[in-house]
Design an enzyme around this catalytic site. Sequence first.
Site, PDB file in Angstrom:
ATOM      1  N   ASP A   1      -2.654  11.942 -10.481  1.00 23.92           N
ATOM      2  CA  ASP A   1      -3.525  12.401  -9.075  1.00 23.92           C
ATOM      3  C   ASP A   1      -5.370  12.904  -9.815  1.00 23.92           C
ATOM      4  O   ASP A   1      -4.573  12.770 -10.922  1.00 23.92           O
ATOM      5  CB  ASP A   1      -2.987  13.727  -9.076  1.00 23.92           C
ATOM      6  CG  ASP A   1      -3.764  14.697  -7.888  1.00 23.92           C
ATOM      7  OD1 ASP A   1      -4.029  13.734  -6.519  1.00 23.92           O
ATOM      8  OD2 ASP A   1      -4.189  15.776  -8.176  1.00 23.92           O
ATOM      9  N   LEU A   2      -5.846  13.092  -9.715  1.00 17.73           N
ATOM     10  CA  LEU A   2      -6.919  12.985  -9.765  1.00 17.73           C
ATOM     11  C   LEU A   2      -7.335  14.593  -9.418  1.00 17.73           C
ATOM     12  O   LEU A   2      -7.879  14.834 -10.828  1.00 17.73           O
ATOM     13  CB  LEU A   2      -8.524  12.291  -9.463  1.00 17.73           C
ATOM     14  CG  LEU A   2      -7.508  10.758  -9.607  1.00 17.73           C
ATOM     15  CD1 LEU A   2      -9.137   9.406  -9.418  1.00 17.73           C
ATOM     16  CD2 LEU A   2      -7.446  10.239 -11.132  1.00 17.73           C
ATOM     17  N   ASP A   3      -8.383  14.915  -8.831  1.00 19.24           N
ATOM     18  CA  ASP A   3      -8.146  16.267  -8.736  1.00 19.24           C
ATOM     19  C   ASP A   3      -8.222  16.904  -8.967  1.00 19.24           C
ATOM     20  O   ASP A   3      -6.396  17.419  -9.030  1.00 19.24           O
ATOM     21  CB  ASP A   3      -9.121  16.036  -6.931  1.00 19.24           C
ATOM     22  CG  ASP A   3     -10.266  15.282  -6.716  1.00 19.24           C
ATOM     23  OD1 ASP A   3     -11.102  14.582  -7.105  1.00 19.24           O
ATOM     24  OD2 ASP A   3     -10.543  15.024  -5.548  1.00 19.24           O
TER      25      ASP A   3
ATOM     26  N   ASP B   1      -1.068  18.545  -9.339  1.00 18.72           N
ATOM     27  CA  ASP B   1      -0.341  19.473  -8.749  1.00 18.72           C
ATOM     28  C   ASP B   1      -0.835  20.056  -8.139  1.00 18.72           C
ATOM     29  O   ASP B   1       0.010  21.008  -8.237  1.00 18.72           O
ATOM     30  CB  ASP B   1      -2.613  19.693  -9.621  1.00 18.72           C
ATOM     31  CG  ASP B   1      -3.065  19.552  -8.087  1.00 18.72           C
ATOM     32  OD1 ASP B   1      -3.564  20.202  -8.132  1.00 18.72           O
ATOM     33  OD2 ASP B   1      -3.639  18.584  -8.640  1.00 18.72           O
TER      34      ASP B   1
END
Length: 240
Positions: free
Chosen positions: A16-18, A188
């Site tokens: 995941d990025l954000d 997250d």
Amino acid sequence: MHFYQALRPFKAISFDLDDTLYNNKPYIIAAESELLSFLQHNYPEVASWEFGDWRALKMKLIALKPELGHDTGAARLATLEAGLRQAGCDETRAIKGAEQGLAHFLIHRSNFSVPETTLELLQMLAQRMPLIGITNGNVDASRIGLDDVLEFVVHSGNGLKMKPCSDMFEYSADRLGIRTSDLLHVGDSYSADVQGARGVNAQAAWLNPAFGRDESMSIGSGLLPTFSFSELQQLETIVR
């Protein structure tokens, strides 16, 4: 690092990025603020509109067209056009304003760089196996410095539903030439990342707390992650 299940061998890692590779909160707040200023300056019809007004309209549109809930760019464009029309702009002006507004937002949305410590970790991991990105957002991975460490990034939209739906995991695995069960997904969000990965039989590494946050989240009701961890650097210990 806490293991809920024995870690199986895996062939690739999806991130995941954000809020996983960087703290997204200040950047999204800045981009939203820039968009609001742009609209208020260039389109006096919506000069009195605040964040809450735009968000309420967006939720209304998504309720009418649920597919917009899986495409952040399309949802923002539709919201801008609908808001400008509602405020009194004619069709041509509303379409132009929506397009300009989205472009302005996207410029500021990716106006930052991933922390150097994160890039160094990804560079090390990339020497051992393929790394990819799977995101519900619309950040430009090339602009924030991820091009050299991630083989590709998959965004929701254009027919691909957001996590926790299976679409992006299945698409990514097919593109890598592996099974979804060969993926280790790092993220997250307990609901989007953990449930999405485990739902396709991928392993899930839950970053808790999220990047840049201090407080851990309680585990929810649903499938357990393979393991949880609190610092990205801990991934070094499970990739050999």
